[in-house]
Scaffold this active site. Structure first.
Site, mmCIF file in Angstrom:
data_model
loop_
_atom_site.group_PDB
_atom_site.id
_atom_site.type_symbol
_atom_site.label_atom_id
_atom_site.label_comp_id
_atom_site.label_asym_id
_atom_site.label_seq_id
_atom_site.Cartn_x
_atom_site.Cartn_y
_atom_site.Cartn_z
ATOM 1 N N ASP A 82 0.826 -1.209 0.000
ATOM 2 C CA ASP A 82 0.000 0.000 0.000
ATOM 3 C C ASP A 82 0.863 1.262 0.000
ATOM 4 O OD1 ASP A 82 -2.385 1.412 0.162
ATOM 5 O OD2 ASP A 82 -3.203 0.130 1.727
ATOM 6 N N ASP B 241 -10.278 2.838 -3.511
ATOM 7 C CA ASP B 241 -10.934 1.641 -2.968
ATOM 8 C C ASP B 241 -12.305 1.439 -3.602
ATOM 9 O OD1 ASP B 241 -8.756 1.427 -1.405
ATOM 10 O OD2 ASP B 241 -9.798 1.639 0.514
HETATM 11 C C1 GAL Z 1 -6.233 0.991 1.553
HETATM 12 C C2 GAL Z 1 -6.288 -0.017 0.431
HETATM 13 C C3 GAL Z 1 -7.364 -1.037 0.788
HETATM 14 C C4 GAL Z 1 -7.025 -1.714 2.103
HETATM 15 C C5 GAL Z 1 -6.787 -0.659 3.189
HETATM 16 C C6 GAL Z 1 -6.213 -1.265 4.469
HETATM 17 O O1 GAL Z 1 -5.272 1.945 1.244
HETATM 18 O O2 GAL Z 1 -6.578 0.644 -0.772
HETATM 19 O O3 GAL Z 1 -7.471 -1.979 -0.260
HETATM 20 O O4 GAL Z 1 -5.877 -2.480 1.916
HETATM 21 O O5 GAL Z 1 -5.877 0.342 2.757
HETATM 22 O O6 GAL Z 1 -5.875 -0.319 5.451
#
Ligand code: GAL
Length: 453
Positions: free
Chosen positions: A126, A186
């Site tokens: 991430d 997301d």
């Molecule tokens: C976001 C990511 C999600 C999930 C989340 C967890 O940045 O896009 O898919 O992994 O973090 O904190």
């Protein structure tokens, strides 16, 4: 070439931070007994929140939360590997992860070694808390490359899935250091919500409000990730979920189930277990479909055609052979246009809901296996999709609904918020024998084409 990343089960959508050993093990059993592993869903991916809250241990190492994983991660991974599954792990190229657990920024070598010591097969990486190391493609590239290099240095084959939401033009450099990269923000369980992290916005490059600028590219062998699937979460209609699933498959996005497969409705199972659609995702060419006509949103590539109607009213839509094969010769000049094409509807043969309901209700894995066998359901562990496609396995081509004659037009009606998906197969001319290409030939031709690109 091909689709080595496989399909994935990811826990973020349904569970957020509520992760545990029990969740991973019960989910992996379901993946196997529902027949999903044998359709290609091989990875079990643990998302954020797996670490202990106190941060790194006294040796500076990342540690799983002992309350959630009392037996550590290694024993879980061994169980998954014994079941023929693979394991994906989450972390962030930041000081902390998005849910504020310790992150590998400037600890990449150590942390890559921890992942390897647990037996990890994939890293979802991430971009939260990046400490200002963002803003140009080169700055982001360097930040992610450090982990890519650290993973490589371990000598273990680990898939790297970047998750920087399309930022800093990741579609232009992700492929150099990773296997896939997120092209958008997301996912949200709704068909119509406007989204400023709009990877497929038509004016993506000129819209100042569009944060993520990762246009849909058709890069063979590098997977643009449109985020995990929302099928089964309950916020969309059956048609909308089918459209979503078909597009993800045809775009060659990794297919991460994002629902709780231990309590999924039969209708959701009959969407995600459709081998005709999965074969689109897993074909040996590994190229995403492309959009040839923006007005009607036809998205053909080769012989697969997706008609997407994202509008509010039902539509009659068309696509001519000349348009479909325009890359091989403009204005209908492509030789393909002079053939007749059989049209197969890839949604015509979903598993009947009653069969799916019986499979879901079955008390044991053996009962489930018997029901899958009775339904003659496709098994990609036994017959990889590349082989099934080459041998024209009828379970991948199902219902033939008609023929488009040479020079003709495919006409279909598409409901609002729905997609129709077809595979076109050339019909031999009188006296002509259509021989399937060998798998080697398919791979060589693809290699040639890629070199030409
Ligand atoms: C976001 C990511 C999600 C999930 C989340 C967890 O940045 O896009 O898919 O992994 O973090 O904190």
């Amino acid at each position: 070439m091909g689709w080595t990343l496989g399909n994935l089960k990811n826990n973020w959508n349904s569970f957020g931070c509520d992760v545990s050993e029990h969740l991973l093990l019960s989910t992996s059993e379901q993946l196997v007994s529902l027949g999903l592993r044998d359709l290609g869903y091989q990875y079990v991916v643990l998302d954020d929140c797996w670490q202990q809250e106190s941060g790194r241990d006294k040796h500076g190492k990342l540690q799983p939360d002992p309350g959630k994983f009392p037996n550590g991660l290694r024993s879980i991974l061994d169980r998954l590997h014994d079941q023929g599954l693979k394991f994906g792990m989450y972390s962030s190229a930041g000081e902390i992860t998005c849910a504020r657990f310790a992150g590998p920024l400037d600890h990449e070598t150590d942390d890559a070694e921890s992942f390897v010591s647990w037996g990890v097969d994939m890293l979802k990486y991430d971009s939260c808390y990046h400490m200002g190391r963002i803003g140009t493609p080169l700055i982001s590239f360097n930040r992610f490359k450090t982990m890519s290099d650290a993973l490589k240095a371990t000598g273990r084959n680990i898939l790297l899935n970047l998750c920087n939401w399309g930022e800093d033009f990741v579609h232009t450099w992700g492929m150099s250091i990773a296997n896939s990269w997120r092209i958008s923000g997301d996912i949200y369980d709704s068909f119509t919500r406007p989204d400023d992290l709009c990877g497929c916005h038509p004016n993506v490059l000129s819209d100042p409000y569009c944060i993520a600028r990762g246009p849909i590219a058709r890069i063979p062998g590098g997977w643009q990730d449109a985020d995990m699937l929302a099928v089964g979460l309950g916020g969309m209609t059956d048609e909308e979920y089918r459209a979503h699933f078909a597009l993800w498959a045809a775009l060659k996005s990794p297919l991460f189930l994002g629902n709780d497969i231990r309590s999924m409705p039969p209708s959701a199972l009959t969407i995600v277990n459709n081998p005709d659609i999965l074969a689109l995702s897993q074909d040996p060419h590994g190229r995403s479909i492309t959009r040839v006509r923006r007005d009607t949103e036809n998205i053909p590539r080769g012989r697969a055609v997706v008609f997407l109607n994202a509008g509010g009213a039902d539509l009659d839509m068309t696509c001519s052979l000349a348009e479909l094969f325009t890359a091989f010769g403009p204005g209908g000049a492509a030789p393909h246009v002079r053939s007749d094409w059989a049209v197969h509807d890839l949604w015509a043969h979903r598993m009947p809901e009653a069969t799916a309901a019986a499979i879901l209700a079955a008390a044991t894995a053996d009962e489930r296996a018997a029901l899958l066998k009775k339904a003659d359901w496709y098994n990609a562990t036994e017959t990889p999709y590349a082989v099934g496609l080459r041998n024209e396995d009828p379970r991948l081509f199902r219902e033939k609904i008609g023929v488009v004659e040479a020079g003709g037009v495919l006409r279909v009606s598409v409901k609002s918020h729905a997609a129709r998906v077809f595979r076109l197969r050339r019909i031999a001319k009188a006296g002509e024998k259509l021989k399937p290409k060998s798998i080697d030939r398919v791979a060589k031709d693809e290699l040639q084409r890629n070199k030409a690109c």
